[in-house]
Design a protein around this motif. Structure first.
Motif, PDB file in Angstrom:
ATOM      1  N   ILE A 129       2.884 -13.178   5.478  1.00  0.00           N
ATOM      2  CA  ILE A 129       4.128 -12.476   5.227  1.00  0.00           C
ATOM      3  C   ILE A 129       3.883 -11.677   3.945  1.00  0.00           C
ATOM      4  CG2 ILE A 129       5.125 -14.584   4.167  1.00  0.00           C
ATOM      5  CD1 ILE A 129       7.208 -11.873   5.857  1.00  0.00           C
ATOM      6  N   LYS A 130       4.093 -10.374   4.067  1.00  0.00           N
ATOM      7  CA  LYS A 130       3.744  -9.515   2.929  1.00  0.00           C
ATOM      8  C   LYS A 130       5.029  -8.919   2.362  1.00  0.00           C
ATOM      9  CE  LYS A 130       0.572  -5.620   2.611  1.00  0.00           C
ATOM     10  NZ  LYS A 130      -0.776  -5.235   2.975  1.00  0.00           N
ATOM     11  N   PRO A 131       5.515  -9.447   1.245  1.00  0.00           N
ATOM     12  CA  PRO A 131       6.759  -8.948   0.668  1.00  0.00           C
ATOM     13  C   PRO A 131       6.574  -7.554   0.064  1.00  0.00           C
ATOM     14  CG  PRO A 131       6.165 -11.109  -0.251  1.00  0.00           C
ATOM     15  CD  PRO A 131       4.969 -10.580   0.482  1.00  0.00           C
ATOM     16  N   PRO A 132       7.675  -6.830  -0.154  1.00  0.00           N
ATOM     17  CA  PRO A 132       7.574  -5.559  -0.862  1.00  0.00           C
ATOM     18  C   PRO A 132       6.849  -5.796  -2.187  1.00  0.00           C
ATOM     19  CG  PRO A 132       9.825  -5.923  -0.124  1.00  0.00           C
ATOM     20  CD  PRO A 132       9.068  -7.174   0.183  1.00  0.00           C
ATOM     21  N   GLN A 133       5.916  -4.918  -2.504  1.00  0.00           N
ATOM     22  CA  GLN A 133       5.103  -5.116  -3.703  1.00  0.00           C
ATOM     23  C   GLN A 133       5.959  -5.263  -4.964  1.00  0.00           C
ATOM     24  OE1 GLN A 133       1.168  -4.209  -3.764  1.00  0.00           O
ATOM     25  NE2 GLN A 133       1.416  -2.544  -5.241  1.00  0.00           N
ATOM     26  N   ARG A 134       7.050  -4.484  -5.013  1.00  0.00           N
ATOM     27  CA  ARG A 134       7.853  -4.498  -6.241  1.00  0.00           C
ATOM     28  C   ARG A 134       8.606  -5.822  -6.418  1.00  0.00           C
ATOM     29  NH1 ARG A 134      12.437  -4.558  -4.310  1.00  0.00           N
ATOM     30  NH2 ARG A 134      12.964  -3.469  -2.402  1.00  0.00           N
ATOM     31  N   SER A 135       8.681  -6.658  -5.355  1.00  0.00           N
ATOM     32  CA  SER A 135       9.404  -7.928  -5.501  1.00  0.00           C
ATOM     33  C   SER A 135       8.453  -9.075  -5.865  1.00  0.00           C
ATOM     34  CB  SER A 135      10.131  -8.271  -4.194  1.00  0.00           C
ATOM     35  OG  SER A 135       9.200  -8.722  -3.228  1.00  0.00           O
TER      36      SER A 135
END
Ligand SMILES: O=C(O)CCC(=O)C(=O)O
Length: 318
Positions: A129-135
């Motif tokens: 699962i790849k979260p938004p980088q900024r989070s």
């Protein structure tokens, strides 16, 4: 759906994409629902007060990832950690819907085109699962980021032990939601599988192929749920950062011919398909889950299995 062009593309380019192989309703939905229950359990355990049950499974996963700084990830992955200590209760997700995905007929029909009809489910496998980088916060452990952030350039053969150098490994990458350029789909260098195994770094500062060895032509591979990307073990590939607001959700699996070394001998393999000896196929999801639990018992609190393919003090990688 499956055509012989797929094998030609794979041989020529080092990868091939088969579209609409897995039915989203009957094949992917059970996996998504199973993960929905996993995240609800983890939500109660990790963030009982903040957990929001009224969103989609992927949004619930993102909430958990954010609020636990990635610490909940291991409980959703379908393998034991390679770079973290294994404890007697290290969590994994080994549910029946995932097992059925590993044994899916249409998927195995495609794999059979590449490696023949005697097929081992190779234990080099992940859910990502790849979260938004900024989070993503700096509190995430480095090895969690390896699996949930932007992936650096590598060849899959570089992350198995040398005994598998001649194994007919095939990588299978499949999305559970749209994988786009924006949310961090795979990136490949077509034809790079013909270069043989290239130099990799595996130092604390950098893991992967140094930038100057990557070819000029980098091709992103956006795909939809139901599609499958097949990867040659020598194909240079990476994944883009997730610069979107949503999560990217995928599985990467490996298959290899029965009888050939898997490259992770300390993890369990199983016969997913055998035309010669169908009685050797593993069909029971509980036995699959038990095989991982007994590997965990055998490995717990012991020195981590040696994976010393690349010199951790390599001066070229400093
Ligand atoms: O899913 C990703 O972002 C990277 C996957 C990958 O590199 C692999 O499956 O080998």
């Amino acid at each position: 759906m499956l055509s012989s062009n797929l094998l030609d593309e794979f041989t020529d380019q080092g990868y091939a994409i088969a579209r609409n192989v897995l039915d989203p309703d009957t094949v992917l939905r059970p996996v998504i629902d199973e993960y929905g229950s996993v995240v609800d359990r983890l939500g109660k355990q990790w963030i009982p007060d903040e957990y929001d049950r009224d969103t989609s499974p992927v949004e619930r996963m993102l909430q958990l990832m954010r609020e636990t700084h990635g610490a909940c990830f291991q409980a959703m992955d379908i393998t034991l950690p390679l770079e973290d200590d294994i404890l007697p209760d290290t969590p994994m997700h080994l549910g029946p819907a995932v097992f059925r995905l590993l044994r899916n007929e249409a998927l195995l029909d495609a794999v059979e085109m590449f490696i023949g009809p005697e097929i081992l489910s190779n234990p080099v496998q992940h859910m990502r699962i790849k979260p938004p980088q900024r989070s993503i916060s700096a509190k995430n452990k480095a090895h969690t980021l390896t699996l949930t952030g932007k992936t650096s350039w590598h060849q899959d053969l570089a992350v198995v032990t040398e005994d598998a150098d001649r194994t007919g490994l095939v990588g299978v990458w499949l999305p559970l939601n749209e994988a786009t350029v924006e949310n961090g789909c795979l990136l490949v260098v077509p034809g790079s599988h013909r270069l043989g195994l290239v130099h990799h770094c595996d130092t604390p500062a950098f893991q992967g192929i140094p930038e100057h060895l990557i070819g000029e032509r980098k091709v992103p591979l956006p795909v939809s749920p139901g599609d499958i990307i097949f990867l040659h073990p020598l194909l240079m590939h990476a994944s883009l950062p997730n610069v979107s607001d949503g999560g990217r959700w995928s599985f990467d699996l490996r298959y290899s011919p029965v009888g050939q070394p898997t490259g992770r001998r300390w993890y369990p393999e199983f016969v997913a398909r055998s035309r010669d000896h169908p009685e050797t196929e593993l069909t029971d999801p509980d036995r699959w889950a038990d095989s991982w639990r007994s590997a965990r018992r055998a490995l717990a609190r012991k020195p981590r299995p040696a994976f010393a393919r690349w010199d951790p003090a390599d001066p070229l990688c400093a």
